[in-house]
Enzyme design. Structure first.
Site, PDB file in Angstrom:
ATOM      1  N   CYS A 135      41.187  42.473  49.676  1.00 46.20           N
ATOM      2  CA  CYS A 135      41.615  42.981  48.371  1.00 46.20           C
ATOM      3  C   CYS A 135      42.257  41.885  47.526  1.00 46.20           C
ATOM      4  O   CYS A 135      42.035  41.823  46.309  1.00 46.20           O
ATOM      5  CB  CYS A 135      42.564  44.158  48.553  1.00 46.20           C
ATOM      6  N   GLU A 181      42.550  49.353  46.563  1.00 48.79           N
ATOM      7  CA  GLU A 181      42.429  48.341  45.515  1.00 48.79           C
ATOM      8  C   GLU A 181      40.975  48.108  45.098  1.00 48.79           C
ATOM      9  O   GLU A 181      40.679  47.958  43.910  1.00 48.79           O
ATOM     10  CB  GLU A 181      43.034  47.008  45.984  1.00 48.79           C
ATOM     11  N   HIS A 219      38.901  50.478  50.485  1.00 51.48           N
ATOM     12  CA  HIS A 219      40.337  50.287  50.298  1.00 51.48           C
ATOM     13  C   HIS A 219      40.723  50.739  48.891  1.00 51.48           C
ATOM     14  O   HIS A 219      39.906  50.716  47.960  1.00 51.48           O
ATOM     15  CB  HIS A 219      40.705  48.816  50.477  1.00 51.48           C
ATOM     16  N   CYS A 277      45.472  43.284  51.387  1.00 49.89           N
ATOM     17  CA  CYS A 277      44.942  42.567  52.540  1.00 49.89           C
ATOM     18  C   CYS A 277      44.130  41.364  52.049  1.00 49.89           C
ATOM     19  O   CYS A 277      43.968  41.176  50.840  1.00 49.89           O
ATOM     20  CB  CYS A 277      44.063  43.508  53.361  1.00 49.89           C
TER      21      CYS A 277
END
Length: 209
Positions: free
Chosen positions: A114, A83, A81, A111
């Site tokens: 993260c 992040e 991801h 999410c």
């Protein structure tokens, strides 16, 4: 913040329960726009390789020390991801797992994974572009970033460049729907051609008897 039923497009325009950008000083608003634009550039990189366009940057003392964009399908890992990548690079730059004094700018609300990593990093502030009605944990579904039961809470500012952050996602999913429709049509045409060929072969064999 209580959420009511909305269309997907309306959902992306909802802001998490957070500080409105309008409450920031003019100077801070200018900086937030600058760094969210940098996060959007990262999202464009994801878009260019066919990934859901999400980007993030981490800023410390006026400098970007970590950048990331979604590469989940490309790298075949849940951990790719935007992040998480930005956090990993920022920690390497800082020489520490703690990101105290840092701000993360992300085009889409973090999410659960993260948001949890951001709390663990002790990051000071998280600036969000578009809300995520499906997995947002910066105030939409949950507020992991500011859960008072944890040993750290991050300041949140939501809705920075919200329209631009929403538009790039909508652009991606619109193109994806068109591509999926075209692929489905092509598959049906191929299947029909195979069936017609088989029927013609069967008819030829029957006539030869």
């Amino acid at each position: 913040m209580e959420l009511k039923a909305h269309s997907p497009e309306q959902d992306m325009m909802l802001q998490p329960s957070a500080q409105d950008p309008a409450f920031q000083t003019p100077e801070q608003q200018k900086l937030d726009l600058k760094y969210m634009k940098a996060a959007l550039k990262q999202a464009e990189k994801a878009l260019a390789i066919g990934e859901v366009p999400i980007g993030a940057v981490i800023v410390y003392e006026g400098k970007i020390i970590g950048r990331g964009y979604n590469r989940r399908n490309t790298d075949h890992t849940t951990l790719a991801h935007a992040e998480i990548t930005a956090i990993r690079k920022a920690c390497k730059k800082m020489g520490d797992w703690r990101l105290e004094g840092c701000t993360l700018y992300c085009t889409l609300e973090p999410c659960p994974m993260c948001a949890g990593a951001l709390v663990q990093s002790r990051i000071d502030r998280v600036v969000i572009g578009a809300a995520s009605p499906k997995s947002g944990c910066g105030g939409t579904l949950l507020n992991i970033l500011q859960n008072e039961d944890f040993n750290h809470q991050a300041e949140i500012t939501a809705g920075v460049m919200q329209e631009a952050c929403t538009e790039i996602l909508q652009r991606f999913f619109k193109a994806l729907r068109v591509r999926n429709k075209a692929e489905k049509k092509a598959r049906r045409a191929a299947e029909a051609a195979m069936t017609a060929g088989k029927d013609a072969g069967d008819a030829s064999a029957s006539n030869a008897l």
